[in-house]
Every structure is written in structure tokens, then in C-alpha cells.
Motif scaffolding. Structure first.
Motif: not given
Length: 147
Positions: A78-86, A106-124
Motif C-alpha cells: 500500500s505504501k510503494y508502487p511495487l510489481s512484485c515482492m518475494h 520489483s517496481s516500474k522504477h528503481r527508487k520504490p523497489a530499493i526503498d521497499a526492500c530496505n524497509e522490508l529487511v528492517e521490519r523482518i
């Protein structure tokens, strides 16, 4: 919470590099994706008080962890425009040098993919009930602190 099915993120044993490569390769046909971000957690041979870590044994309160991961997943989507998350996390004994965490966004653009990945790792690392027992070469152990 959404009606989407709760995904099992757990893998028994180390995450095989071939599995990671296939996961990446499966995205070639998704031509609306312009950026991927990948985090791989690997077991380090830390030296602690003169002893070397040889493995980490992961355990989890699986039902709670999967429910919480589902909530995190929904929040990130809901926070990032992602295509995929694994997300894949090991359980059991993982030896030094092996991969224990694989996060792939994965996302249409790099920044949402990078930001989402970083947040995911921290929250995990901070929100999921997953514990690691550092096993030393002499088979003694200590519980690992997530940092």
C-alpha cells in the motif's frame, strides 16, 4: 486484513543460489518492471570472545511470524508502487557462507523497489518472531542479537 492468502516465507535449510537465480530469471517476461532490489542475508564467520561462529540455527513462532509478515506485506504494497515482492527466510541450521534471507522487490522504477526492500529487511529483523542461535566451532552456542 486483506483476503489474500498468507504466503509461507520459510525454507528449511539454506537458500540455494540456483533458487535465487531462477527467481530473478522468472521476471524477464514482466516488461513493465524497470527496477529490482535484492537483499541477501549471509551467515558471517564472526569471532566472539575468541570463538568463531560456524552456523546459525533459526527457529520461529511460525504462525505468528507468517501472520505478521502478511500484515507487513500488505502495508508495503500500500505504501510503494511495487510489481512484485518475494521474501524467503531460512529455518534450521545454516552454515557460514550460506544465504539465510532473500528479499526481492520489483517496481516500474528503481527508487520504490530499493526503498521497499530496505524497509522490508528492517521490519523482518525487528518485527518477526524469528530467533537465531549462533553455533560456534566447538559446538557451544549463544542466542544472536538482531542488529
Amino acid at each position: 486484513m486483506s483476503e489474500k492468502k498468507i504466503k509461507n516465507i520459510f525454507i528449511n535449510g539454506a537458500i540455494d543460489p540456483v533458487f535465487i537465480a531462477k527467481s530473478i530469471a522468472n521476471h524477464n517476461s514482466k516488461t513493465d518492471i524497470g527496477g529490482h532490489s535484492i537483499f541477501l542475508g549471509q551467515i558471517r564467520k564472526d569471532e566472539i570472545e575468541g570463538k568463531f561462529v560456524s552456523a546459525i540455527e533459526y527457529t520461529a513462532f511460525e504462525e505468528l511470524a507468517l501472520t505478521k509478515m502478511h500484515e507487513i506485506r500488505e502495508d508495503i504494497f500500500s505504501k510503494y508502487p511495487l510489481s512484485c515482492m518475494h521474501v524467503h527466510h531460512s529455518l534450521g541450521k545454516i552454515n557460514v557462507g550460506e544465504i539465510c534471507l532473500f528479499v526481492f522487490t520489483s517496481s516500474k522504477h528503481r527508487k520504490p523497489a530499493i526503498d521497499a526492500c530496505n524497509e522490508l529487511v528492517e521490519r523482518i529483523k525487528t518485527e518477526l518472531p524469528i530467533w537465531g542461535k549462533e553455533i560456534f566451532a566447538d559446538n557451544s552456542y549463544q542466542w544472536k542479537e538482531n542488529i
